[in-house]
Design an enzyme around this catalytic site. Structure first.
Site, PDB file in Angstrom:
ATOM      1  N   LYS A  47       4.124  -1.498   7.700  1.00 15.22           N
ATOM      2  CA  LYS A  47       4.961  -1.633   6.501  1.00 15.22           C
ATOM      3  C   LYS A  47       6.446  -1.581   6.844  1.00 15.22           C
ATOM      4  CE  LYS A  47       1.395   0.464   3.690  1.00 15.22           C
ATOM      5  NZ  LYS A  47       0.752  -0.659   3.035  1.00 15.22           N
TER       6      LYS A  47
ATOM      7  N   CYS B 117      -4.500   0.482  -4.888  1.00 20.04           N
ATOM      8  CA  CYS B 117      -5.081   1.729  -4.344  1.00 20.04           C
ATOM      9  C   CYS B 117      -4.498   2.955  -5.032  1.00 20.04           C
ATOM     10  CB  CYS B 117      -4.890   1.830  -2.828  1.00 20.04           C
ATOM     11  SG  CYS B 117      -5.708   0.523  -1.934  1.00 20.04           S
TER      12      CYS B 117
ATOM     13  N   GLN C  45       5.651   4.232   2.442  1.00 23.78           N
ATOM     14  CA  GLN C  45       6.566   3.295   1.778  1.00 23.78           C
ATOM     15  C   GLN C  45       8.026   3.722   1.904  1.00 23.78           C
ATOM     16  OE1 GLN C  45       5.690   0.435   0.548  1.00 23.78           O
ATOM     17  NE2 GLN C  45       3.474   0.685   0.494  1.00 23.78           N
TER      18      GLN C  45
ATOM     19  N   ASP D  48       3.329  11.671   2.504  1.00 22.36           N
ATOM     20  CA  ASP D  48       2.903  10.307   2.799  1.00 22.36           C
ATOM     21  C   ASP D  48       4.148   9.416   2.750  1.00 22.36           C
ATOM     22  OD1 ASP D  48       2.091   7.699   2.714  1.00 22.36           O
ATOM     23  OD2 ASP D  48       0.718   7.936   1.018  1.00 22.36           O
TER      24      ASP D  48
ATOM     25  N   HIS E  11      -1.450   7.278  -3.464  1.00 21.38           N
ATOM     26  CA  HIS E  11      -2.307   6.218  -2.928  1.00 21.38           C
ATOM     27  C   HIS E  11      -3.661   6.851  -2.609  1.00 21.38           C
ATOM     28  CE1 HIS E  11      -3.675   3.313   0.169  1.00 21.38           C
ATOM     29  NE2 HIS E  11      -2.788   2.471  -0.333  1.00 21.38           N
TER      30      HIS E  11
END
Ligand code: PLP
Length: 415
Positions: A234, A372, A211, A208, A131
């Site tokens: 999220k 993104c 998600q 990261d 991302h």
């Protein structure tokens, strides 16, 4: 999930849906089918209530005052920090920094770890599916240090090319930063293996997890990384709040991110000394109610059970891919085995934005665009995709409406 599986796991979809009042809204005269969960998920009543309770019964600025409201708000904030430490498998709540979201967490690591370790000629190794939040901050940090960003390639199925990654991991690699679950394709990266390889080379590892946290239990103690970024909104929590987990000795070693109130031990014009982590990284008034909402979201997810949630979402993903692939001219981008419930697709002759608009008129909310991840779009030679991303409250009927909407759009554009 078939009824049998639902019975076995105790997953009560109707009850789950009742926990999310927004799902009874209508859009363009139809019940909303919200399939844009990877962008931001809806909030259960438990999350709304947790924040509301603070506003109604004990709101004030935290940490600084001796009065009762400040005490109550501070207790809620610090209790949430302990809750998130447990949720992430952290050794201590002092390794949990509350920030605005995954973007701010990644910026903090790039900026502060970057200043601490990056020197001219060094490299930061990423993957081709990052991302922008896990690309641009590293480009900025590298620019400041005279270092450079390198990206390991992605295979045709949308997996990290691990051999190429190994080849790129060299003596100059100081930091590796990778996405746990791709927001565009759902690919789940082998983070523990990546961390092991990186650490063998003496590189720091940042993950990261924006998600990943909504879909799978995160155990930072088992992943072997040094930093892990989580996004609240999220994972069914509030927006404007996220977590950076970092190893304590690293949080102590790296410089602070921003200066201001709450992050200091003492301030004189001759110089300032900083508070210990995590306060060192939480300058200024934070999102006071956000952590309590986030902790409620963590409770909500764990009460449902990640296994049950994952089984439900996997059934929706499989159905979506089956129905979409029955439609001539549909292609799915990202077919890695074990992928999360994210389906990015292209439809011959229909632009993703047009498709997104037609689906919206059918009451189906999806995302159209580059998500993104422009370098990933470039890798596949497409400017954009349509993305349906499933959450714990979605239904098979909603997936069927998605497929029907795609057929409608094809009828409009291909005639
Ligand atoms: N990383 C990934 C993989 C994402 O999908 C997103 C949001 O879309 C982010 C980072 C940014 O997260 P946040 O919105 O919490 O800043």
């Amino acid at each position: 999930m078939t009824p049998d599986v639902a019975a076995a796991t105790g997953y009560d979809l109707e009850r789950v849906r009742r926990d999310f009042p927004i799902l009874s809204e209508e859009v363009h005269g139809r019940p909303v089918a919200y399939l844009d969960n990877a962008a931001s998920a809806q909030k259960p009543l438990a999350v709304l209530d947790a924040m509301d309770r603070i506003h109604r019964t004990g709101y004030s600025n935290i940490h600084r005052a001796v009065h009762e409201f400040a005490q109550r708000a501070t207790d809620a904030y610090e209790t949430a920090r302990r809750r998130m430490a447990a949720f992430l498998g952290a050794d201590s709540h002092e390794e949990v920094v509350f920030l605005r979201g995954a973007t701010e967490a990644l910026n903090l690591v790039a900026s502060c770890l970057g200043r601490h370790v990056l020197r001219a000629g060094d490299e930061v190794l990423l993957t081709g599916m990052e991302h922008h939040s896990n690309i641009v901050p590293w480009q900025m940090a590298c620019e400041a240090a005279g270092a450079r960003v390198v990206a390991a390639p992605v295979t045709e199925r949308g997996e990290l090319d691990l051999d190429a990654f190994r080849g790129l991991l060299g003596d100059r690699t100081r930091i590796v930063s990778v996405v746990h679950v791709s927001n565009t394709m759902g690919t789940v990266n082998p983070v523990a293996e990546i961390a092991r390889l990186a650490r063998e080379r003496g590189a720091f590892v940042c993950v990261d997890g924006a998600q990943a946290a909504p879909h799978r239990p995160i155990r930072v103690d088992e992943l072997g990384c040094d930093f892990y970024a989580v996004s609240g909104h999220k994972m069914y929590g509030p927006s404007g709040i996220g977590v950076l987990w970092g190893r304590r000795r690293l949080l102590e070693a790296i410089p602070p991110y921003q200066g201001g109130g709450d992050m200091i031990r003492s301030v004189r014009f001759s110089g300032t000394t900083y508070a210990d982590p995590p306060a060192k990284f939480e300058a200024g008034t934070p999102h006071i109610t956000g952590p309590a909402g986030l902790a409620a979201a963590a409770d909500y997810l764990e009460d449902l059970g990640f296994d049950a949630v994952a089984a439900h979402e996997e059934a929706l993903r499989a159905l979506a891919e089956e129905l979409l692939l029955q439609i001539p001219g549909v292609r799915i981008l990202g077919t890695a085995p074990g992928k999360a419930a994210v389906v990015s697709f292209l439809v011959d002759g229909v632009h993703p934005h047009d498709l997104g608009t037609i689906l919206d008129h059918e009451g189906v909310a999806v995302r159209a665009g580059h998500h993104c991840t422009q370098p990933l779009m470039e890798r596949f030679g497409v400017p954009a995709t349509t993305r349906a991303s499933f959450g714990l409250y979605n239904t098979r009927a909603e997936v069927e409406r998605l497929a029907a909407g795609v057929r409608t759009a094809i009828g409009v554009f291909r005639g």
